[in-house]
Design an enzyme around this catalytic site. Structure first.
Site, PDB file in Angstrom:
ATOM      1  N   ASP B  99       0.811  -1.225   0.000  1.00  0.00           N
ATOM      2  CA  ASP B  99       0.000   0.000   0.000  1.00  0.00           C
ATOM      3  C   ASP B  99       0.848   1.281   0.000  1.00  0.00           C
ATOM      4  O   ASP B  99       0.353   2.346   0.369  1.00  0.00           O
ATOM      5  CB  ASP B  99      -0.983   0.002   1.176  1.00  0.00           C
ATOM      6  N   GLU B 100       2.101   1.176  -0.382  1.00  0.00           N
ATOM      7  CA  GLU B 100       2.955   2.365  -0.429  1.00  0.00           C
ATOM      8  C   GLU B 100       3.815   2.342  -1.688  1.00  0.00           C
ATOM      9  O   GLU B 100       4.325   1.283  -2.063  1.00  0.00           O
ATOM     10  CB  GLU B 100       3.907   2.400   0.777  1.00  0.00           C
TER      11      GLU B 100
END
Lengths: 81, 402
Positions: B99-100
């Site tokens: 998620d980054e």
């Protein structure tokens, strides 16, 4: 709580702008109207691509799937509070 | 992404919106007692639930929390969607985690009206393609360290820019362990040196840091000054993995290693399958076991030649266990296996005798069937015992983004 169902269903869909929108499905002789398609994601089982549709109406939320090789729709999960 | 897994679940299910939700692993029996909260919704976080908190602790802090099992396919698919959005703006995307991501828009920003405009467009498109519930916080700055800090400064759905002139003031309000690369152990060692703030870290003479942390001391010094020379490494340039492994927390306490064997055998099969999918073989097999009191035992063995055969990996694990004669285990909590010393399979010499190639041929056939019909469609009978115990994962981030 999610309940796993994993049963074949019949689905009525609309094709619009290159996307599929399930509108109604039949499960155990009962008709479920789809009010919202909340999320669409895909995954793979072997070489088959599976499209998962998280749909809901006022009474519940459901995860239905479409297998692009067998062309079978399934009811995967039902969420009941 | 903000509360990523939980936000995806709230997007997929309107009945979860506005409620405290925790996404966690699930045991076959359906209880969540021995797992952790992998992601908590914004609502749960407000009540004190934290990521990686044990489920019983989360229930204690927030009795109304709704625990649901994670759906890796859903999160990977969403990650692919947002990576596709990013690709419109730059080819230089570093996938930092599921998620980054870091985007280097140095050469492309002017085409879209600047980096802030790009951030706004990404947010808009993410809402359109994934949904209103899955939000992201974006930090815009001149290096990765500062961009990450900026993105974390406003959650959820933030957009923070950090110009060079504001860096000094910004770093004053940052805690040492907010810096990516300073975990609890390094923090403790820094505190011992009398360094308690980012400013003190930046002002600390380099030789003191190098004496304590060796070459990492140079990095720490730069971090304290808000400098990060590391480039954005695009995902298509990422180096081959150095090891592959799987571990599994047992659904209930197991008193003997004998009873954990069938789980270990499946883990070995899963590792070997991933090795084969990546065209890799490994020489060093590492078995590790965590006891109920959280102490660990591990043993590694190097084979005379590299392998991608699950049965061989499993037998090596058993052998290493028996060599140690480690039969005095307390109840076991977790078993894991890792294969390292990886190399390309096509660089491995062929076996001299045809009989030695038989297993390879058999594996190739079973792989073809599983590629066509799905994981564990066909498998060795020995794995029957563990069928359904470990949830088959739909894919892995590194494999998915290729």
């Amino acid at each position: 709580m999610y309940e796993t169902i994993d049963e074949p269903i019949q689905v009525g869909v609309i094709f619009k702008n290159g996307q599929i929108f399930p509108r109604v499905f039949l499960w155990q002789k009962k008709k479920f109207e789809v009010e919202n398609v909340d999320m669409v994601h895909s995954g793979k089982i072997g070489s088959a691509k599976i499209y998962y549709f998280s749909v809901s109406n006022k009474t519940g939320a459901y995860k239905i799937s479409f297998n692009n090789q067998t062309l079978v729709w399934r009811l995967e999960q039902v969420y009941a509070e | 992404m903000n509360s990523y897994f939980a936000s995806c679940e709230q997007q997929a299910n309107p009945f979860l919106r506005g409620k405290s939700v925790g996404v966690c692993g699930k045991s076959p029996s359906g209880n969540y007692l021995r797992t952790v909260v992998a992601a908590a919704s914004v609502e749960a976080k407000r009540l004190g639930v934290k990521t990686a908190m044990s489920t019983w602790e989360a229930k204690k802090v927030c009795p109304k929390i709704i625990l649901i099992p994670g759906d890796p396919a859903k999160y990977l698919s969403t990650t692919k969607t947002f990576l596709q959005i990013f690709e419109k703006y730059t080819p230089i995307i570093e996938v930092f985690s599921i998620d980054e991501a870091f985007l280097d828009v140095t050469d492309t920003a002017s085409r879209f009206g600047g980096p802030i405009k790009i951030a706004e467009l990404i947010k808009k498109e993410l809402r359109q393609k994934v949904g209103e519930r899955v939000t992201c916080s974006i930090g815009v700055s001149h290096n990765k360290l500062l961009a990450k800090l900026a993105s974390e400064s406003k959650k959820p759905d933030g957009l923070t820019t950090l110009e060079p002139i504001r860096v000094e003031g910004f770093l004053k309000n940052i805690k040492l362990n907010d810096l990516c690369g300073i975990g609890p152990k390094i923090l403790k060692r820094l505190n011992k040196l009398g360094i308690k703030t980012v400013r003190q870290l930046g002002e600390c003479p380099e030789y003191i840091l190098v004496e304590e942390f060796k070459s990492y001391g140079y990095t720490l010094k730069l971090m304290g000054q808000g400098i990060d020379p590391s480039p954005v490494i695009p995902y298509w340039k990422v180096a081959e993995p150095k090891s592959m492994g799987h571990s599994y927390t047992l659904p209930k306490r197991i008193n003997t290693f004998e009873k954990a064997k069938f789980i270990l055998e499946r883990l070995c099969e899963m590792v070997s399958r991933r090795l084969r999918c990546g065209g890799l073989v490994g020489r060093t097999i590492h078995l590790y076991i965590r006891r109920e009191d959280f102490t660990s035992w591990g043993k590694q063995v190097s084979l005379p030649y590299p392998t991608d055969d699950g049965k061989k990996i499993f037998r090596t694990c058993l052998g290493s266990y028996e060599i140690e004669n480690a039969k005095i285990f307390d109840p076991i909590r977790l078993v894991g296996v890792r294969v390292s010393g990886l190399s390309k399979k096509d660089q491995r010499p062929l076996f001299l005798f045809e009989a030695d190639n038989f297993e390879d041929k058999l594996i190739k056939v079973t792989d073809n069937i599983n590629n066509r019909y799905g994981e564990f469609t066909i498998f060795r009978a020995a794995l029957l015992k563990s069928k359904g115990v470990i949830k088959e994962v739909a894919g892995y981030l590194a494999d998915a983004i290729k």
